[in-house]
Scaffold this motif. Sequence first.
Motif, PDB file in Angstrom:
ATOM      1  N   TYR A  29       1.429  10.691  -7.092  1.00 50.18           N
ATOM      2  CA  TYR A  29       0.419   9.630  -7.179  1.00 50.18           C
ATOM      3  C   TYR A  29      -0.352   9.463  -5.871  1.00 50.18           C
ATOM      4  O   TYR A  29      -1.035   8.469  -5.657  1.00 50.18           O
ATOM      5  N   CYS A  30      -0.201  10.435  -5.010  1.00 48.13           N
ATOM      6  CA  CYS A  30      -1.048  10.530  -3.826  1.00 48.13           C
ATOM      7  C   CYS A  30      -1.229  12.017  -3.665  1.00 48.13           C
ATOM      8  O   CYS A  30      -0.328  12.706  -3.185  1.00 48.13           O
ATOM      9  N   TRP A  63      -4.448   9.978  -7.775  1.00 51.17           N
ATOM     10  CA  TRP A  63      -3.335  10.627  -8.461  1.00 51.17           C
ATOM     11  C   TRP A  63      -3.600  12.117  -8.709  1.00 51.17           C
ATOM     12  O   TRP A  63      -4.726  12.557  -8.892  1.00 51.17           O
ATOM     13  N   GLN A 122       0.851  -1.191   0.000  1.00 51.96           N
ATOM     14  CA  GLN A 122       0.000   0.000   0.000  1.00 51.96           C
ATOM     15  C   GLN A 122       0.883   1.236   0.000  1.00 51.96           C
ATOM     16  O   GLN A 122       2.076   1.166   0.296  1.00 51.96           O
ATOM     17  N   HIS A 123       0.267   2.364  -0.325  1.00 50.03           N
ATOM     18  CA  HIS A 123       0.997   3.627  -0.319  1.00 50.03           C
ATOM     19  C   HIS A 123       1.299   4.029   1.118  1.00 50.03           C
ATOM     20  O   HIS A 123       0.423   3.991   1.977  1.00 50.03           O
ATOM     21  N   LYS A 139       4.888  13.155  -1.847  1.00 52.57           N
ATOM     22  CA  LYS A 139       6.110  12.899  -2.617  1.00 52.57           C
ATOM     23  C   LYS A 139       6.664  14.204  -3.172  1.00 52.57           C
ATOM     24  O   LYS A 139       7.817  14.524  -2.943  1.00 52.57           O
ATOM     25  N   ARG A 157       5.163   3.036  -2.367  1.00 57.29           N
ATOM     26  CA  ARG A 157       4.676   1.683  -2.139  1.00 57.29           C
ATOM     27  C   ARG A 157       5.780   0.690  -2.494  1.00 57.29           C
ATOM     28  O   ARG A 157       5.888  -0.366  -1.894  1.00 57.29           O
ATOM     29  N   GLU A 207       6.078   5.625  -5.795  1.00 54.97           N
ATOM     30  CA  GLU A 207       4.648   5.496  -5.541  1.00 54.97           C
ATOM     31  C   GLU A 207       4.042   4.544  -6.569  1.00 54.97           C
ATOM     32  O   GLU A 207       3.077   3.850  -6.296  1.00 54.97           O
ATOM     33  N   ASP A 264      -3.658   3.049  -5.344  1.00 52.40           N
ATOM     34  CA  ASP A 264      -3.892   2.817  -3.912  1.00 52.40           C
ATOM     35  C   ASP A 264      -4.320   4.114  -3.257  1.00 52.40           C
ATOM     36  O   ASP A 264      -4.961   4.134  -2.211  1.00 52.40           O
ATOM     37  N   THR A 265      -3.855   5.196  -3.859  1.00 49.31           N
ATOM     38  CA  THR A 265      -4.219   6.546  -3.441  1.00 49.31           C
ATOM     39  C   THR A 265      -4.464   7.287  -4.746  1.00 49.31           C
ATOM     40  O   THR A 265      -3.925   6.898  -5.786  1.00 49.31           O
ATOM     41  N   ASP A 318      -2.430  10.356   3.949  1.00 46.23           N
ATOM     42  CA  ASP A 318      -1.011  10.457   3.619  1.00 46.23           C
ATOM     43  C   ASP A 318      -0.570  11.890   3.305  1.00 46.23           C
ATOM     44  O   ASP A 318       0.619  12.196   3.326  1.00 46.23           O
ATOM     45  N   THR A 365      -5.651   8.613   0.700  1.00 50.02           N
ATOM     46  CA  THR A 365      -4.990   9.740   0.026  1.00 50.02           C
ATOM     47  C   THR A 365      -4.881  10.922   0.980  1.00 50.02           C
ATOM     48  O   THR A 365      -3.806  11.514   1.158  1.00 50.02           O
TER      49      THR A 365
END
Lengths: 467, 467
Positions: free
Chosen positions: A446-447, A425, A18-19, A159, A91, A47, A422-423, A148, A145
């Motif tokens: 990507y999160c 984008w 997972q993220h 990120k 991830r 990610e 997973d989260t 994080d 999302t």
Amino acid sequence: MSEQVLRKGDEITLDFGQHLVGYVTLSLLNVRSNADAPLRLKLTFGEMPCEVGEDFATYEGWLSRSWLQDEIVNVDVLPGTITLNRRYAFRYLKLEILETSIRYDLQLKEVFCTTVTSASMDAITPLPASVDEELVQLDQVSIHTLRDCMQTVFEDGPKRDRRLWIGDLRLQALVNYETFGCNDLVKRCLYLFAGSRLEGGQVGACLYEKPEPYVDDIYLYDYSLFFITTLWDYYEATKDRDTLEVLWPVAKEQVDIALKRLDKRGIVQDDETWYCFLDWHEQLNKQAGAQAVLIYGLKKALCIAREMGLSEQVEQLQTQIRRAEEAALQFLWDEEQGFFMSGEQRQVSWASQVWMILAEVVDVEVARALLQRLKGYYEAIPMNTPYMMHHYVEALLQCGQQQEALDQIRTYWGGMIKDGADTFWELYNPEDKTYSPYGSNLINSYCHAWSCTPSYFIRRYFAGEEG
Amino acid sequence: MSEQVLRKGDEITLDFGQHLVGYVTLSLLNVRSNADAPLRLKLTFGEMPCEVGEDFATYEGWLSRSWLQDEIVNVDVLPGTITLNRRYAFRYLKLEILETSIRYDLQLKEVFCTTVTSASMDAITPLPASVDEELVQLDQVSIHTLRDCMQTVFEDGPKRDRRLWIGDLRLQALVNYETFGCNDLVKRCLYLFAGSRLEGGQVGACLYEKPEPYVDDIYLYDYSLFFITTLWDYYEATKDRDTLEVLWPVAKEQVDIALKRLDKRGIVQDDETWYCFLDWHEQLNKQAGAQAVLIYGLKKALCIAREMGLSEQVEQLQTQIRRAEEAALQFLWDEEQGFFMSGEQRQVSWASQVWMILAEVVDVEVARALLQRLKGYYEAIPMNTPYMMHHYVEALLQCGQQQEALDQIRTYWGGMIKDGADTFWELYNPEDKTYSPYGSNLINSYCHAWSCTPSYFIRRYFAGEEG
């Protein structure tokens, strides 16, 4: 994993399932003989699989390559446990064994990530059993999302950027009220923006927290106006009257600053610079959208002024709203084509139409027809981001088109999940899945904060006990 | 320095003016605009200009490239001050600005090194005024070399290996008694060796301190015997009888283990493995040297046994010494050629002759003639290291050739200074200045324990008030 022997030149990629956002610890053991020389490792955090699959040396985007998460680490003592001192969002972790020595090989005894967030998963109310699996999943991915991105501020992406942008904050706050309820974090962010403005008094587009909080010099017309709307949303969610009163002068100042940009006709002056965001699209003209966001902001300011019983300002705002709306209808609305036009080239875009609807410049019937017409008008500049898509869904709901709004959520955000998210984008164009405004999808986030709004829609509009 | 603007792709090399061992701090400032992305720097530390001048990617030596001191560092917050968490040994620091962003450049506001050593410069007695400038300089460079190698143990080199080797310890201790007088550090090292032996009871060739002290599995015939000589030297310098008594059984055990390698003739058995060090030279046969070091070690053991009044062991050792000397003279000495021969190929080397002289297998007159003859025998395997050169100088002194010993120090170690040494090098062959036993001079150590002995010679033999 712990038994696998890694030799110089070997490479493995770990999938954490997972993220995650946090600090990574590796427990390393030399085997065969003593570690008579340092271990040299390359770690690449991704990610997405592309980040651990492609060579960063090929990166040619215009955002700094330094956002790509790779490190070369020299470890002097083995066996040993090291915790990298930077925070990563990932991830996948690719490990390359650059150097051991002729005497030893390596085993990875343990790898883990100590995650960080200011959100508490315990605060989440489970969705009613009537909500279908797909929406439950959309809600879950949205929540992850947001979780994080929630650190000491609402970051736009854990990120890349990792900053507090007001456009992202506004949407994150809306989701937060429906989920984590971590309202003090919204308050902190509002005060940070209010307390560190640009020289002309404008609320900046984004803030840095370290080494001391300071505002970036990016000013965006729409983003400054979102200070008003975010403040009003916050008040609606919390009824925190103290904050409303303390921050109202800053909100009011944003109105005054925004109005100064109007030309003689009462239309926001356009130019070639990046003065307004709306969406990522190279061709997108910002004039009509900016005019709409102005009206939207003025209406939120009116709500605040009313709530605070500021009758003189209420009257003033009503006048300003009427003038801005009249100008929009007179100069931007094209009766013949049935679209709002933007800029000298009289451009038709989704952004312009959607924001005019959100600003309630046209009534619901006209709006509904407008959106219907737009779908058949292929020359219109399309949407590129979940951020813009959020506003489109909001517009559909405002037009009473619940089903279409829900379908859109299922198709668009659900499409990301089908594509492996997973989260959610930062960028998602189903027609061009490697779309990046930065010159490379490696650097896309990507999160991303502004993409977490399905939870807001689902929990606010689609999770009533009646289903 | 602080005003120079560094852009992406720029590179600067800083000269710290002297060899340093410690932790480096950089104070970094973004200029032009905000640091909206991490800074990515490459830092390359060099003891010598070649390390910051050549590309490490070209390195093809057999020791791990991980000893070459370069780091890639990502800095998330600017302005900021970072202290790298590894210790470096260097005089030069090359900084390469790998990544900034399109918005900012860099200024280096401050760079400094927090040096570490367990040696105190205050403990050094100044040389008498009668000592000439060249010897003062040789003494100074020796002292700096030892200082930078003196950490929580006597390291062999602060750049590469960083371990406690007993061959180096023996010479460092001798210099230490004449300079820093940090005798507890010698004691600590003796106890570390005694307390962490190989399975057969042998004192190992080297030790690691971290994560917990442990002995490496390298066993070298001469190095184990040096435990005895280092213990005796320590006792002579300190008169620490407790340590002598506690560690004597370990020293005695080294005698017993060494004697087991003798063949029927009483000669150390030769083989193809790396069983004995003596010097770095690919062709060097170790048999005669090993035999000589055995005799040398037995004689030191005899000194200890006598000091402790162990009459039975004194007698036993005298017998063992006599047998080993007789065997050496009978089987290794070639009367016709006038050299000691080593191995099946009956090789003549400097190492064999020098060690036989140090072990006093021949008397002074013979020794002096032997050395004289050796200088004209060009087929003899030469010396390659300051370590071997030390023993040659010691042999000259033992033969009463003070002036020649001093000339040798001036020529050899003075040659390094002329070639730019701030601290003495691990390897120095004036005939082949890029000589490396490791396949590349990049990986050579340029501040190396076993090279610091000029101070020992100067202070013990050449710094009398009479000049």
